[in-house]
Design a protein around this motif. Structure first.
Motif, short mmCIF file in Angstrom:
data_model
loop_
_atom_site.label_atom_id
_atom_site.label_comp_id
_atom_site.label_asym_id
_atom_site.label_seq_id
_atom_site.Cartn_x
_atom_site.Cartn_y
_atom_site.Cartn_z
N ILE A 181 0.85 -1.20 0.00
CA ILE A 181 0.00 0.00 0.00
C ILE A 181 0.88 1.24 0.00
O ILE A 181 1.85 1.34 0.77
N ASP A 182 0.56 2.19 -0.87
CA ASP A 182 1.25 3.49 -0.94
C ASP A 182 2.77 3.34 -1.04
O ASP A 182 3.52 4.10 -0.42
N GLN A 189 2.55 -0.95 5.85
CA GLN A 189 1.91 -0.79 4.54
C GLN A 189 2.10 -2.02 3.67
O GLN A 189 1.70 -2.03 2.51
N THR A 205 0.48 -7.69 9.04
CA THR A 205 1.86 -7.38 8.68
C THR A 205 2.77 -8.59 8.87
O THR A 205 2.36 -9.63 9.38
N ARG A 213 -6.94 -0.02 7.98
CA ARG A 213 -6.69 1.18 7.18
C ARG A 213 -7.98 1.68 6.54
O ARG A 213 -8.79 0.90 6.04
N ILE A 218 -6.12 5.38 1.16
CA ILE A 218 -5.22 4.53 0.39
C ILE A 218 -5.06 5.12 -1.00
O ILE A 218 -6.03 5.31 -1.72
#
Length: 224
Positions: A181-182, A189, A205, A213, A218
């Motif tokens: 993500i990002d 992320q 994670t 999130r 996002i």
């Protein structure tokens, strides 16, 4: 063209983007949700969604910039101009997209959906980018390629699976897969996208922490 900007067309403006980013150039065009300007110093066109413009004003070019003139032909041109039309015309062109952080993404738009688009980058591969987070788009000249790569060194692999019409529905297609993500600038992320529910993403994670999130924040998502 927005009537309030008519007097600024052809003049040098300074634009403040969110997070105190300032851009300077010649205003060429405007629409209900976009402005088009030419960066006289770096000699490229910028297509800027107006939602990210905090303020705009006429300014004066420095002496080092005053000799540059915008080219007569624009890489993306339509009347009237809009952000979606600009994206549609940019499809297949080598472009630079700025979304977040301190880096831009270089590559090609391959599919335009309702509120996101699919982007192929030689570095980051296939990315899914939420339209509302794009700060600006810079098209490169027609014959330019990323990093001056030859065509045989551009392993372009279009998405073969059906695409969802909206960004949140596309995220649901990634459930039970590892995602970034990002850009994955921090460890929270990157992880297993366990569930998309009620406008939230549940991410597990590498440390097996559960992170929730908000989909609204996002900006990009990709598979490793």
């Amino acid at each position: 063209m927005l009537i309030e900007f008519i007097d600024l067309i052809g003049k040098t403006i300074e634009v403040e983007i969110s997070r105190d980013i300032f851009l300077k150039g010649t205003l060429l065009d405007s629409g209900l949700d976009i402005i088009v300007m030419y960066d006289d110093k770096n000699q490229h066109f910028l297509y800027i969604p107006f939602v990210h413009v905090q303020k705009l004003k006429e300014t004066i070019l420095g002496e080092e910039d005053s000799s540059y003139q915008p080219p007569s032909e624009r890489p993306i041109e339509t009347d009237p101009i809009s952000f979606r039309k600009a994206l549609m015309i940019a499809k297949g062109l080598f472009v630079q997209v700025y979304v977040t952080g301190n880096k831009s993404i270089h590559g090609y738009l391959t599919s335009i959906m309702n509120d996101y688009f699919v982007f192929h980058s030689p570095v980051y591969k296939t990315m899914f980018i939420a339209m509302k987070h794009v700060k600006w788009l810079i098209p490169y000249p027609p014959n330019a390629t990323p990093y001056s790569l030859n065509n045989e060194h551009l392993p372009f692999q279009p998405v073969t699976t059906p695409l969802a019409r909206s960004f949140d529905e596309q995220l649901k297609k990634f459930e039970n897969q590892l995602v970034i993500i990002d850009g994955g600038e921090n460890t929270e992320q990157i992880g297993l996208l366990q569930k998309v529910r009620n406008n939230k993403v549940i991410l597990i994670t590498a440390e097996r922490e559960t992170v929730y999130r908000n989909i609204e924040h996002i900006k990009t998502i990709q598979l490793p």
